[in-house]
Scaffold this active site. Structure first.
Site, PDB file in Angstrom:
ATOM      1  N   MET A   1      68.873   5.240  21.584  1.00  0.00           N
ATOM      2  CA  MET A   1      67.715   4.790  20.825  1.00  0.00           C
ATOM      3  C   MET A   1      66.463   4.955  21.670  1.00  0.00           C
ATOM      4  SD  MET A   1      69.122   1.828  18.483  1.00  0.00           S
ATOM      5  CE  MET A   1      69.581   0.747  19.764  1.00  0.00           C
TER       6      MET A   1
ATOM      7  N   SER B   1     111.733  -0.679  11.292  1.00  0.00           N
ATOM      8  CA  SER B   1     110.722   0.016  12.075  1.00  0.00           C
ATOM      9  C   SER B   1     109.645   0.477  11.100  1.00  0.00           C
ATOM     10  CB  SER B   1     111.330   1.205  12.801  1.00  0.00           C
ATOM     11  OG  SER B   1     110.321   1.896  13.494  1.00  0.00           O
TER      12      SER B   1
HETATM   13  P1  ADP Z   1      67.444   3.018  27.626  1.00  0.00           P
HETATM   14  O1  ADP Z   1      68.120   1.911  26.929  1.00  0.00           O
HETATM   15  O2  ADP Z   1      67.527   4.312  26.903  1.00  0.00           O
HETATM   16  O3  ADP Z   1      67.824   3.095  29.070  1.00  0.00           O
HETATM   17  P2  ADP Z   1      65.076   1.627  28.408  1.00  0.00           P
HETATM   18  O4  ADP Z   1      64.507   0.644  27.477  1.00  0.00           O
HETATM   19  O5  ADP Z   1      65.897   1.072  29.493  1.00  0.00           O
HETATM   20  O6  ADP Z   1      65.872   2.709  27.585  1.00  0.00           O
HETATM   21  O7  ADP Z   1      63.834   2.396  28.971  1.00  0.00           O
HETATM   22  C1  ADP Z   1      63.696   3.755  29.232  1.00  0.00           C
HETATM   23  C2  ADP Z   1      63.114   3.941  30.622  1.00  0.00           C
HETATM   24  O8  ADP Z   1      61.862   3.286  30.758  1.00  0.00           O
HETATM   25  C3  ADP Z   1      64.002   3.355  31.708  1.00  0.00           C
HETATM   26  O9  ADP Z   1      64.003   4.222  32.792  1.00  0.00           O
HETATM   27  C4  ADP Z   1      63.317   2.072  32.064  1.00  0.00           C
HETATM   28  O10 ADP Z   1      63.584   1.693  33.363  1.00  0.00           O
HETATM   29  C5  ADP Z   1      61.849   2.391  31.836  1.00  0.00           C
HETATM   30  N1  ADP Z   1      61.103   1.186  31.472  1.00  0.00           N
HETATM   31  C6  ADP Z   1      61.357   0.363  30.448  1.00  0.00           C
HETATM   32  N2  ADP Z   1      60.499  -0.667  30.433  1.00  0.00           N
HETATM   33  C7  ADP Z   1      59.665  -0.503  31.477  1.00  0.00           C
HETATM   34  C8  ADP Z   1      58.576  -1.260  32.001  1.00  0.00           C
HETATM   35  N3  ADP Z   1      58.198  -2.394  31.444  1.00  0.00           N
HETATM   36  N4  ADP Z   1      57.959  -0.782  33.093  1.00  0.00           N
HETATM   37  C9  ADP Z   1      58.372   0.388  33.656  1.00  0.00           C
HETATM   38  N5  ADP Z   1      59.387   1.139  33.219  1.00  0.00           N
HETATM   39  C10 ADP Z   1      60.031   0.705  32.143  1.00  0.00           C
END
Ligand code: ADP
Ligand code: MG
Ligand code: MG
Length: 904
Positions: free
Chosen positions: A107, A795
């Site tokens: 997603m 069975s």
């Molecule tokens: P997925 O579930 O596909 O891993 P994520 O929600 O974890 O998606 O996010 C995608 C990328 O963005 C990841 O590498 C995550 O670490 C980074 N990321 C998400 N939120 C933040 C944030 N608040 N600040 C910096 N990087 C973020």
């Protein structure tokens, strides 16, 4: 009803226990806060809201949560000292999905949300780093356009409109990497991106942070129902009702310059299970960059970095200069990260897969979850944790995903052949195992070729979620780009598929359908072999050898034996299969099909002679020829199963299956038997049935031709006596197929008992045997109390039982079941996963009614379902004495049965 849960600054309204409501990501973000780890503040909108969203749509749901979301944003503002939608001091957030079960990359996430022309200026000023500000902005417009505004192309063939613009700008400038673009280029990109948005949507890019936020939240909920997510759920049996949570979290920046970075880390090795902390990072990068395989990521530990360099043929000097580990480049952050990883593993008592970002020298944790792993790693990690006293025996068994044990049972490369094999390329050992197959270059080709029963290796520049189906059918995957945490690597490990990723020196040309490796051009269809454990790619087809059992695998099997209440038998028709199954721990044969023995060599002639005979006399004559052959088959099987019960099923298929249908072979047969071709043809035609599945087969054969039952019984009993005389412990169980009425089983049981007595009399000795039946016709289940008056055992033949309960012909069903599955009419194929709701009722009724008549009645299952974990658990919980499955599923069934006993 509370719909929004906040976290930040060492406090959280949720915790790790609340993953059903908050999703895995949200629950663990809350828990990491409670554990005092550095986590950017934020909030989680619950999975229940996702269901409300799917049901009632966006407008009503936005109204429902508006107040809570505004309050939660205010909470984040307080903790960060920034303001949302404020050009002077802007708070930027990420909007992230997060389901109960992890669905990596399935997603979409939007980063840097809250930006517009005003905020970018103040971000540039505040950070003193305009390049960073504009880089974040262009990423945001792109992600928002792709994810929220739906500009991401639906098909792989189409190019992302933003990537297209970016490639053009880079080409014009004559640069290759994003990092080579300067502020002016990035400003230009934003302008071009926004124009593309306007072109596509007919509207200006939304400037209001609030409008952006609601768009982002709704997009995450929408993404729960996108095609990729639906496919992933189907493959992993994740119910749609679980929904996804939405996590909104203050941004931290890994792209703020050379003192910033982003990465992923594992507390143990996800491929081998070794207790070695490892991971990858990229300096001056954001979010998905590491996983996307755009730049080559660097290793976190010095040790890992050295190993990686050795594999790549990079010298120590070059490594230190160009690819230093995080321990070398940012030692303080690396130490803190390792300490956190240890604490998290200690808390969750399982291997953790973590995401982190370093902003200007400060470490932030963004995610932790129990890491996906290979079957071998699953076994090793659980056993290591058990030995370390971290988890108990029951937990160790419950940690097994039974299906994954399959990976440990499959061939590895033949060691001698491997030594001679020619290495043509080297990549990363992304997912272990051995694979040999013919090269294909697209998921579609992989599917098409494998449908033609060909073994393929999918060769890609890099993979994306669109390649999922192709990866699922391939023997292995080879990619040119991408690290150990690239999409291909993560997904392959999850599937237990052999994968070599990031083989940088190979040249893949999709158009020409060629790949250049080791100075040779390979075309589609050429054979190569992959070693997922070393990253080596070999020319041609390298033969494979059987895996070694024992060790940790053996220990898991011993634990299963300790806790299970259900025996596991095997379905085996030959001594070889029987031996293989015993090797895997099978305790007896639950189904030995006699018809398979009829096809081999000369036997088929005797079988045909019997079928074509015009009277009993002729049939007996032919059966006399078959008798010694059947007897020796059974002797071999009794010997292989020394000490265990062997259930032998009497002839089951319609006779039509044994006669030739082509004129040439019919002529041959006619000559051999001294008949005319016409006579043979007439007999074959007379055997033809409109619906053979429901025709003259099973006990219906034995009842109309009792001499067949007599011969088979004689063969079984004589074989048992012969083996007994040799000191082998035999427990023959004669099984009558397709019984639907009491009279049917009575008839056949009489034939069997009379024949057995005759043999005993002739030989002057006897052996104990049982007579039982398959329960596979619904009527047998409904009248099981009557049938049990005659049967010593039941069975459940759930293949036929499923076929007849649903009224789905097994041979014809695949055509529409595929459609049914894709359109949500059925969740799983009932021929693979026992339909507990429907067919299961008949099984339950059969067990209960049978045992009401005969409490000591022995009950088992011998359909395909006997090796499918959820079905095994169902049978175990019904109190069956055993389940029976094909040899390679025996370990899976053993663990599933033990889990059922523990869960009970
Ligand atoms: P997925 O579930 O596909 O891993 P994520 O929600 O974890 O998606 O996010 C995608 C990328 O963005 C990841 O590498 C995550 O670490 C980074 N990321 C998400 N939120 C933040 C944030 N608040 N600040 C910096 N990087 C973020
Ligand atoms: Mg993530
Ligand atoms: Mg059957």
């Amino acid at each position: 009803m509370k719909r929004v849960y906040t976290f930040g600054d060492g406090k959280a309204e949720g915790n790790a226990e609340m993953r059903n409501l908050l999703g895995g990501k949200g629950a663990n973000l809350a828990e990491m806060n409670l554990l005092g780890m550095p986590v950017p503040p934020g909030f989680t909108i619950t999975t229940e809201v996702c269901n409300e969203y799917t049901l009632n749509g966006s407008e009503s749901v936005v109204k429902l949560i508006q107040e809570e979301v505004e309050a939660a944003i205010a909470h984040v503002e307080t903790l960060t000292g920034k303001k949302f939608n404020d050009p002077a001091n802007p708070l930027l957030v990420s909007v992230r999905s997060g389901a109960r079960a992890s669905m990596p990359g399935m997603m979409d996430t939007v980063l840097n949300l809250g930006m517009n022309d005003a905020t970018v200026a103040s971000l540039a000023e505040k950070s003193g780093n305009p390049r960073f500000a504009w880089d974040s902005y262009r990423r945001f417009v792109q992600m928002y356009g792709d994810v929220v505004l739906g500009m991401k192309p639906k098909s792989k063939a189409d190019i992302d409109p933003f990537e297209e613009i970016m490639d053009k700008v880079k080409a014009e400038k004559g640069v290759k990497l994003d990092t080579e673009l300067d502020v002016e280029d990035l400003q230009n990109l934003v302008k071009l991106f926004k124009a593309a948005v306007k072109d596509f949507t007919g509207k200006d890019f939304p400037d209001s942070a609030w409008e952006q936020l609601w768009g982002g939240i709704c997009a995450v909920f929408d993404s729960w129902m996108n095609e990729r997510a639906i496919l992933y759920r189907r493959m992993n049996q994740i119910p749609e009702e679980w929904g996804t949570a939405v996590n909104v979290q203050a941004m931290v920046y890994g792209n703020m310059g050379d003192n910033s970075a982003t990465g992923v880390a594992f507390s143990r090795d996800a491929a081998t299970g070794e207790n070695i902390f490892n991971g990858e990072y990229l300096i001056n990068a954001q979010g998905e960059d590491v996983v996307a395989g755009i730049r080559t990521p660097q290793q976190i530990t010095v040790e890992g970095s050295r190993r990686w360099a050795a594999l790549q043929g990079i010298t120590e000097e070059e490594r230190v200069e160009k690819y230093p580990s995080l321990e070398e480049s940012m030692p303080v952050c690396a130490a803190e990260l390792i300490a956190i990883a240890n604490r998290l593993e200690n808390y969750y008592k399982d291997m953790q897969d973590m995401e982190f970002t370093i902003q200007d020298g400060k470490l932030w944790m963004l995610q932790t979850r129990n890491g996906k792993r290979t079957g071998a790693a699953m076994v090793k990690i659980a056993m290591d944790l058990l030995r370390a006293g971290e988890i108990d025996e029951k937990t160790t068994l419950l940690r097994m995903e039974p299906q994954k044990l399959d990976e440990l049972l499959h061939p590895v490369f033949d060691k001698a052949a491997l030594k001679r094999a020619n290495v043509v390329a080297k990549g990363l050992p992304a997912s272990p195992g051995a694979a040999a197959g013919q090269i294909v270059f697209s998921a579609e080709e992989a599917e098409a070729w494998s449908e033609k029963k060909k073994k393929v290796v999918l060769v890609r520049i890099e993979t994306s979620p669109e390649d999922l189906r192709g990866m699922a059918v391939a023997q292995g995957i080879l990619t040119m780009r991408g690290g150990m945490t690239s999409h291909a690597a993560v997904v392959a490990r999850g599937m237990g598929k052999c994968c070599v990723s990031g083989a940088g020196e190979i040249k893949v040309d999709y158009k020409a359908k060629t790949v250049e490796m080791g100075g040779k051009v390979y075309n589609e269809g050429d054979w190569i072999s992959l070693n997922g454990s070393t990253g080596e790619v070999y020319d041609g087809q390298v033969p494979t050898a059987e895996p070694e059992l024992g060790g940790d695998f053996g220990a898991i099997m011993n634990l299963a034996a300790k806790y299970t209440k259900t025996l596991v038998r095997t379905n085996a028709d030959t001594p070889r299969d029987a031996k293989q199954a015993r090797h895997f721990g099978a305790q007896g044969i639950g189904l030995c099909r006699t018809e398979h023995m009829f096809f081999e060599g000369d036997r088929i002639k005797a079988v045909r002679e019997m079928i074509l005979a015009s009277d009993v006399e002729g049939r007996r004559h032919a059966l006399d020829k078959l008798l010694p052959m059947q007897r020796s088959d059974f002797e071999g099987i009794f010997e292989a199963m020394d000490g265990f019960g062997v259930t032998i099923r009497l002839l089951d298929p319609p006779l039509h299956e044994f006669v030739p249908h082509q004129t040439a072979t019919q002529k041959e047969l006619a000559n051999e038997m001294g008949l005319t071709l016409e006579e043979v043809k007439a007999k074959v035609d007379s055997l033809e049935e409109f619906n053979p599945m429901l025709g003259h087969r099973g006990c219906r054969l034995g009842i109309t031709y009792p001499e067949i039952t007599e011969m088979q019984t004689r063969a079984i009993i004589e074989a048992a006596l012969n083996m007994k005389a040799r000191g082998i412990k035999v427990f023959p169980e004669i099984m009558i197929p397709l019984v639907g009425t009491l009279k049917e089983i009575q008839n056949q049981a009489d034939v069997i008992n009379i024949t057995a007595s005759k043999v005993f009399e002739e030989r002057g000795e006897s052996v104990a045997y049982k007579v039982g039946t398959m329960i596979e016709v619904p009527r047998a289940a409904l009248t099981a109390d009557q049938i049990a008056t005659v049967a010593d055992f039941f069975s459940f033949g759930t293949n036929d039982l499923t076929q007849m309960t649903f009224g789905y012909s097994r041979d014809d069903a695949p055509k529409f079941l595929k459609f049914y599955k894709e359109h949500g009419i059925i969740k799983t194929d009932p021929f693979e996963v026992l339909d507990q709701e429907g067919v299961g009722q008949l099984v339950r009724m059969g067990v209960e009614k049978g045992r009401a008549t005969k409490p000591e009645l022995k009950v088992g299952i011998c359909g395909e379902h006997g090796g499918e974990p959820s079905s095994v658990k169902f049978c175990a919980k019904l109190g069956m004495n055993y389940v029976s499955c094909s040899p390679y599923r025996v370990p899976i069934a053993r663990v599933a049965a033990a889990q059922a006993a523990i869960e009970d």
